[in-house]
Design a protein around this motif. Structure first.
Motif, mmCIF file in Angstrom:
data_model
loop_
_atom_site.group_PDB
_atom_site.id
_atom_site.type_symbol
_atom_site.label_atom_id
_atom_site.label_comp_id
_atom_site.label_asym_id
_atom_site.label_seq_id
_atom_site.Cartn_x
_atom_site.Cartn_y
_atom_site.Cartn_z
ATOM 1 N N SER A 1 7.055 -4.254 -1.604
ATOM 2 C CA SER A 1 6.781 -4.732 -0.267
ATOM 3 C C SER A 1 7.941 -4.438 0.679
ATOM 4 O O SER A 1 7.715 -4.030 1.808
ATOM 5 C CB SER A 1 6.516 -6.229 -0.291
ATOM 6 N N LEU A 2 9.142 -4.669 0.209
ATOM 7 C CA LEU A 2 10.292 -4.465 1.092
ATOM 8 C C LEU A 2 10.478 -2.998 1.463
ATOM 9 O O LEU A 2 10.834 -2.686 2.600
ATOM 10 C CB LEU A 2 11.558 -5.018 0.441
ATOM 11 N N LEU A 3 10.252 -2.094 0.518
ATOM 12 C CA LEU A 3 10.380 -0.677 0.851
ATOM 13 C C LEU A 3 9.345 -0.255 1.883
ATOM 14 O O LEU A 3 9.620 0.564 2.758
ATOM 15 C CB LEU A 3 10.230 0.185 -0.404
ATOM 16 N N THR A 4 8.156 -0.814 1.802
ATOM 17 C CA THR A 4 7.119 -0.470 2.764
ATOM 18 C C THR A 4 7.438 -1.040 4.135
ATOM 19 O O THR A 4 7.214 -0.380 5.151
ATOM 20 C CB THR A 4 5.756 -1.001 2.285
ATOM 21 N N SER A 26 -7.251 3.133 3.856
ATOM 22 C CA SER A 26 -6.419 2.729 2.725
ATOM 23 C C SER A 26 -4.985 2.450 3.164
ATOM 24 O O SER A 26 -4.348 1.535 2.648
ATOM 25 C CB SER A 26 -6.452 3.790 1.631
ATOM 26 N N ARG A 27 -4.470 3.210 4.145
ATOM 27 C CA ARG A 27 -3.116 2.929 4.649
ATOM 28 C C ARG A 27 -3.040 1.550 5.266
ATOM 29 O O ARG A 27 -2.070 0.821 5.066
ATOM 30 C CB ARG A 27 -2.705 3.981 5.670
ATOM 31 N N VAL A 28 -4.055 1.176 6.044
ATOM 32 C CA VAL A 28 -4.056 -0.132 6.693
ATOM 33 C C VAL A 28 -4.113 -1.240 5.650
ATOM 34 O O VAL A 28 -3.345 -2.210 5.716
ATOM 35 C CB VAL A 28 -5.231 -0.242 7.688
ATOM 36 N N VAL A 29 -4.998 -1.108 4.668
ATOM 37 C CA VAL A 29 -5.136 -2.136 3.640
ATOM 38 C C VAL A 29 -3.848 -2.273 2.832
ATOM 39 O O VAL A 29 -3.366 -3.380 2.585
ATOM 40 C CB VAL A 29 -6.339 -1.829 2.714
ATOM 41 N N ILE A 30 -3.264 -1.161 2.446
ATOM 42 C CA ILE A 30 -2.032 -1.212 1.657
ATOM 43 C C ILE A 30 -0.889 -1.814 2.460
ATOM 44 O O ILE A 30 -0.092 -2.604 1.944
ATOM 45 C CB ILE A 30 -1.681 0.197 1.130
ATOM 46 N N TYR A 31 -0.803 -1.483 3.743
ATOM 47 C CA TYR A 31 0.270 -2.041 4.565
ATOM 48 C C TYR A 31 0.095 -3.546 4.755
ATOM 49 O O TYR A 31 1.068 -4.296 4.707
ATOM 50 C CB TYR A 31 0.327 -1.313 5.908
ATOM 51 N N ILE A 32 -1.142 -3.997 4.933
ATOM 52 C CA ILE A 32 -1.387 -5.438 5.050
ATOM 53 C C ILE A 32 -1.033 -6.139 3.748
ATOM 54 O O ILE A 32 -0.429 -7.220 3.749
ATOM 55 C CB ILE A 32 -2.850 -5.704 5.459
ATOM 56 N N ILE A 33 -1.390 -5.528 2.630
ATOM 57 C CA ILE A 33 -1.034 -6.106 1.331
ATOM 58 C C ILE A 33 0.479 -6.243 1.200
ATOM 59 O O ILE A 33 0.989 -7.271 0.758
ATOM 60 C CB ILE A 33 -1.598 -5.234 0.184
#
Length: 105
Positions: A1-4, A26-33
């Protein structure tokens, strides 16, 4: 999470290999996660430290939602990755079919 969160510009391309994010959805979902994971992981650590079942349960529910998010991102990315050879064979047809995707290109 911190790297993102902190190093998205520096590490985004390297982390995409492991977590996906080849399409916009998928980018949006992964970033929200990842953004919410920074909060929920602290609660989970506090629950483990203080031996509070409620906080650990909240973190467990986050992990379940995270798994659903990863499956969704995987399902979004697979069709794009299956067509990635078409970017080499006939780029104009692929742009017409999928739209411009600089990450796949």
């Amino acid at each position: 999470s911190l790297l993102t969160i902190v190093g998205k510009a520096q590490f985004g391309d390297y982390l995409r290999i492991f977590g996906g994010g080849y399409t916009l959805y998928s980018r949006v979902v992964i970033y929200i996660i990842c953004l919410t994971g920074a909060v929920w992981s602290v609660l989970g650590a506090m629950g483990a430290w203080k031996n509070q079942e409620g906080l650990v349960t909240i973190y467990w529910r986050y992990q379940q939602l995270r798994l659903v998010g990863w499956v969704f991102a995987f399902c979004c990315d697979i069709p794009a990755l299956m067509r990635c050879n078409n970017w080499i064979l006939d780029i104009n047809k692929e742009i017409e079919h999928s739209g411009w995707n600089p990450i796949i290109y």
